[in-house]
Design a protein around this motif. Sequence first.
Motif, PDB file in Angstrom:
ATOM      1  N   LYS A 246       0.915  -1.323  -0.258  1.00 48.06           N
ATOM      2  CA  LYS A 246       0.118   0.071   0.146  1.00 48.06           C
ATOM      3  C   LYS A 246       0.838   1.366   0.349  1.00 48.06           C
ATOM      4  N   ILE A 248       1.818   4.612   1.460  1.00 42.32           N
ATOM      5  CA  ILE A 248       0.340   5.435   2.451  1.00 42.32           C
ATOM      6  C   ILE A 248       1.300   6.699   2.321  1.00 42.32           C
ATOM      7  N   GLU A 252       1.351   8.142   8.506  1.00 41.72           N
ATOM      8  CA  GLU A 252       0.291   7.734   8.977  1.00 41.72           C
ATOM      9  C   GLU A 252       0.771   6.104   9.695  1.00 41.72           C
ATOM     10  N   TYR A 256       0.811   2.542  10.819  1.00 43.64           N
ATOM     11  CA  TYR A 256       1.058   0.897   9.809  1.00 43.64           C
ATOM     12  C   TYR A 256       1.496  -0.125  10.742  1.00 43.64           C
ATOM     13  N   THR A 259      -0.481  -1.674  14.070  1.00 40.63           N
ATOM     14  CA  THR A 259      -1.446  -2.255  12.936  1.00 40.63           C
ATOM     15  C   THR A 259      -1.709  -3.615  12.833  1.00 40.63           C
ATOM     16  N   TYR A 260       0.167  -3.657  11.788  1.00 43.73           N
ATOM     17  CA  TYR A 260      -0.356  -4.778  10.505  1.00 43.73           C
ATOM     18  C   TYR A 260       1.555  -4.882  10.865  1.00 43.73           C
ATOM     19  N   ILE A 262       4.401  -5.381   8.650  1.00 42.56           N
ATOM     20  CA  ILE A 262       5.260  -4.713   7.796  1.00 42.56           C
ATOM     21  C   ILE A 262       6.557  -5.122   7.960  1.00 42.56           C
ATOM     22  N   THR A 276       3.274  -5.596   3.267  1.00 41.46           N
ATOM     23  CA  THR A 276       2.700  -6.509   4.865  1.00 41.46           C
ATOM     24  C   THR A 276       2.865  -8.458   4.275  1.00 41.46           C
TER      25      THR A 276
END
Length: 304
Positions: A246, A248, A252, A256, A259-260, A262, A276
């Motif tokens: 993605k 970004i 951000e 990320y 949350t993910y 990476i 990810t």
Amino acid sequence: METLPVLLLSKPNNMNTLSINNLNLTYKNGFQAIQNISLEIGNGMFGLLGPNGAGKSSLMKTIVGLQKPTSGNIIFNGVDIAKDPNYIKQNLGFLPQDFGVYPKISAYDLLEHIAILKGIKNSTERKNQIISLLEKVNLSDFRNKEVHTFSGGMRQRFGVAQALLGNPKIIIVDEPTAGLDPEERNRFNSLLNDISKEVIVILSTHLVEDVRNLCSQMAIINKGKLLKKGKPNDLIAELNQKIWSKSINKTELDHYHSTYQIISQQLIERELYITTFSNEKPKDFIPVNPLLEHVYFHSLTQKI
Ligand SMILES: Nc1ncnc2c1ncn2[C@@H]1O[C@H](COP(=O)(O)OP(=O)(O)OP(=O)(O)O)[C@@H](O)[C@H]1O
Ligand SMILES: [Mg+2]
């Protein structure tokens, strides 16, 4: 009972095997540089991939017998190198990461000196080998030049020539292309590829691309531990439909990361992309065909 023809039972003499079994190495200061590494390596090019400080040189120096493991063993063609260190030494070519001092003598004379150290006693044989190796590494025109005047690429090619003296069955090259320009790197890699058909070549590097282009087998190590081993294609296939990307905003990034999982972030034409690993498609991410880079970065993000 029928007996099998002897040819079927005996191992062809150009097959080589190196087994590294439960190897551990702790340095004198207590640092554990190799932790329980086991690998089976046969003819062809084997890539040992890992970041700075992973333990690649520690492992290679242990294989060539420059340092003794704390536990575990290394068996080359059925011979335990701790019990008979001479067997591997007689069949070894080593290009260390730091080749050390380059003396003020000609390429030819230095090869002659190393050939004598390697035990090539016959002077005609020495001469023939040196001439053919200088040819092979493209240094014939510079045979009378002093090695300390060589460029980085020429030094590395000289390093290969000295490693090949005595027709070794196992060749170990530690980060050989570091500092070479792209043309020299290609030339060097194709030289390694040519010699790897009937011998074991272990190539240590942090360049994923070199492993991808050259090696039929590989291992990834970090912090002294083995993270992955296998064929590059198989390791890539394991990540099918598990790599997502993605674009970004830089602001951000923290969100990320929290949350993910990476595995890498990369600037492509000034756009920031994150990649990810996930079994399911994360919202707003696009699927990416897995590459060996993803295998590498994914292994490095695993908790060890
Ligand atoms: N003689 C030594 N005594 C103590 N620690 C050492 C010694 N040699 C290496 N180390 C440590 O062992 C770890 C692995 O080092 P090693 O040189 O094997 O890594 P590497 O994968 O070859 O790294 P690089 O890509 O930078 O060459 C490092 O943390 C290093 O500081
Ligand atoms: Mg190293």
